[in-house]
Motif scaffolding. Structure first.
Motif, PDB file in Angstrom:
ATOM      1  N   UNK A  63       0.819  -1.215   0.000  1.00  0.00           N
ATOM      2  CA  UNK A  63       0.000   0.000   0.000  1.00  0.00           C
ATOM      3  C   UNK A  63       0.850   1.261   0.000  1.00  0.00           C
ATOM      4  N   UNK A  64       2.047   1.189   0.605  1.00  0.00           N
ATOM      5  CA  UNK A  64       2.873   2.394   0.729  1.00  0.00           C
ATOM      6  C   UNK A  64       4.237   2.259   0.064  1.00  0.00           C
ATOM      7  N   UNK A  65       4.410   1.210  -0.767  1.00  0.00           N
ATOM      8  CA  UNK A  65       5.753   0.932  -1.291  1.00  0.00           C
ATOM      9  C   UNK A  65       6.058   1.616  -2.610  1.00  0.00           C
ATOM     10  N   UNK A  66       5.045   2.070  -3.346  1.00  0.00           N
ATOM     11  CA  UNK A  66       5.305   2.595  -4.677  1.00  0.00           C
ATOM     12  C   UNK A  66       5.829   1.499  -5.592  1.00  0.00           C
ATOM     13  N   UNK A  67       6.496   1.926  -6.661  1.00  0.00           N
ATOM     14  CA  UNK A  67       7.042   0.969  -7.631  1.00  0.00           C
ATOM     15  C   UNK A  67       8.568   0.906  -7.553  1.00  0.00           C
ATOM     16  N   UNK A  68       9.102   1.207  -6.372  1.00  0.00           N
ATOM     17  CA  UNK A  68      10.553   1.287  -6.237  1.00  0.00           C
ATOM     18  C   UNK A  68      11.259  -0.041  -6.485  1.00  0.00           C
ATOM     19  N   UNK A  85      -2.203   3.896  -4.758  1.00  0.00           N
ATOM     20  CA  UNK A  85      -2.325   3.383  -3.393  1.00  0.00           C
ATOM     21  C   UNK A  85      -2.047   1.886  -3.306  1.00  0.00           C
ATOM     22  N   UNK A  86      -0.993   1.455  -3.972  1.00  0.00           N
ATOM     23  CA  UNK A  86      -0.591   0.059  -3.892  1.00  0.00           C
ATOM     24  C   UNK A  86      -1.228  -0.866  -4.900  1.00  0.00           C
ATOM     25  N   UNK A  87      -2.071  -0.335  -5.778  1.00  0.00           N
ATOM     26  CA  UNK A  87      -2.628  -1.119  -6.875  1.00  0.00           C
ATOM     27  C   UNK A  87      -1.894  -0.714  -8.149  1.00  0.00           C
ATOM     28  N   UNK A 250      -4.721  -5.305 -16.777  1.00  0.00           N
ATOM     29  CA  UNK A 250      -4.736  -6.070 -15.536  1.00  0.00           C
ATOM     30  C   UNK A 250      -4.061  -5.271 -14.430  1.00  0.00           C
ATOM     31  N   UNK A 251      -4.543  -5.472 -13.185  1.00  0.00           N
ATOM     32  CA  UNK A 251      -3.962  -4.801 -12.023  1.00  0.00           C
ATOM     33  C   UNK A 251      -3.364  -5.830 -11.062  1.00  0.00           C
ATOM     34  N   UNK A 252      -2.417  -5.359 -10.239  1.00  0.00           N
ATOM     35  CA  UNK A 252      -1.735  -6.197  -9.254  1.00  0.00           C
ATOM     36  C   UNK A 252      -1.693  -5.467  -7.911  1.00  0.00           C
ATOM     37  N   UNK A 253      -1.600  -6.241  -6.833  1.00  0.00           N
ATOM     38  CA  UNK A 253      -1.407  -5.666  -5.506  1.00  0.00           C
ATOM     39  C   UNK A 253      -0.799  -6.736  -4.592  1.00  0.00           C
ATOM     40  N   UNK A 254      -0.358  -6.299  -3.419  1.00  0.00           N
ATOM     41  CA  UNK A 254       0.084  -7.201  -2.346  1.00  0.00           C
ATOM     42  C   UNK A 254       1.009  -8.305  -2.869  1.00  0.00           C
TER      43      UNK A 254
END
Length: 260
Positions: A63-68, A85-87, A250-254
């Motif tokens: 949720x708070x990592x960005x795409x780093x 927001x993490x998605x 498509x989306x990704x998270x977690x």
């Protein structure tokens, strides 16, 4: 003019003959490695449950990592996919992305979502891929397929949770578009001798939405045409595919990983 015409005729006469129909028919085709039966049984998964990363996990997307943790496969620049927001959502045309870090053996958790109102059919319906070891540019590596397999027919070794063009999943545990899907994977990388020959093959255990779908020894890296084969490599990034389809992205998270 006469000399030029004569030279042209000579060139035509000595040119290599056109490929024969038999030779064309003998060329490998994508269809040669498509498996349509047996069709895996449909298993309705239980309710989606949040799986937070364990204390020793490396968070690749939170949720708070960005795409780093992600870079472009093309040139190593920061990943250009969208993040809210993490998605993380595929940005069409920006190419595949992969992790900055390299891994050998690991446990991976990843969540992905096909958008509501997805169009298309077969492989053209919400297509992406999770490459468990990215061994080069483009689609080089070992792919666990991501595609909409909810009431969408395609070849079974190309449906969701298949090891693409190698192994169909043991079940179709797909949720409908708009709902989050989960992959939980244990990856054992192949090993190679000093001369590049294979010592031990790659192994994969996978669960789709909590349903056991894979426990296999891979035949080699993913190929679209022809048979899979190994080439020597060491620790490798994890890659996600921008398939470039006209369908909604498509989306990704977690996404998190534990090194083993």
């Amino acid at each position: 003019m006469i000399i030029a015409a004569a030279l042209a005729l000579l060139a035509q006469a000595t040119a290599a003959p056109a490929t024969s129909p038999a030779a064309e028919a003998a060329k490998p085709r994508p269809e040669d490695t498509e498996q349509w039966t047996p069709v895996p049984p449909i298993v309705t998964p239980g309710p989606a449950v949040a799986v937070p990363p364990p204390s020793d996990a490396i968070v690749l997307l939170g949720a708070n990592s960005g795409l780093n943790e992600w870079v472009s496969v093309n040139d190593g620049s920061p990943a250009a996919w969208l993040n809210d927001a993490g998605v993380m959502t595929v940005k069409k045309g920006t190419g595949n992305i992969q992790t900055r870090r390299r891994f050998t053996n690991y446990q991976l958790h990843l969540e992905w979502r096909i958008p509501v109102g997805i169009k298309g059919e077969g492989q053209g319906r919400g297509n992406s891929g999770l490459f468990l070891a990215s061994t080069g540019g483009g689609d080089a590596g070992y792919e666990l397929q991501i595609v909409d397999s909810f009431e969408n027919k395609t070849y079974v070794n190309g449906q969701a949770a298949s090891v693409y063009k190698q192994f169909a999943p043991r079940a179709n545990a797909m949720r409908r578009p708009g709902e989050w899907q989960t992959y939980d994977v244990v990856w054992t990388a192949p090993t190679f001798a000093a001369d590049g020959t294979l010592k031990t093959p790659a192994k994969l255990i996978a669960f789709h939405n909590g349903v056991f779908v894979q426990d296999v020894t891979l035949q080699g890296e993913t190929t679209y045409v022809g048979k899979p084969a190994y080439k020597a490599h060491g620790p490798s990034p994890i890659k996600l595919q921008d398939h470039g389809d006209p369908s909604q992205p498509i989306s990704f998270r977690n996404i998190w990983v534990r090194e083993l």
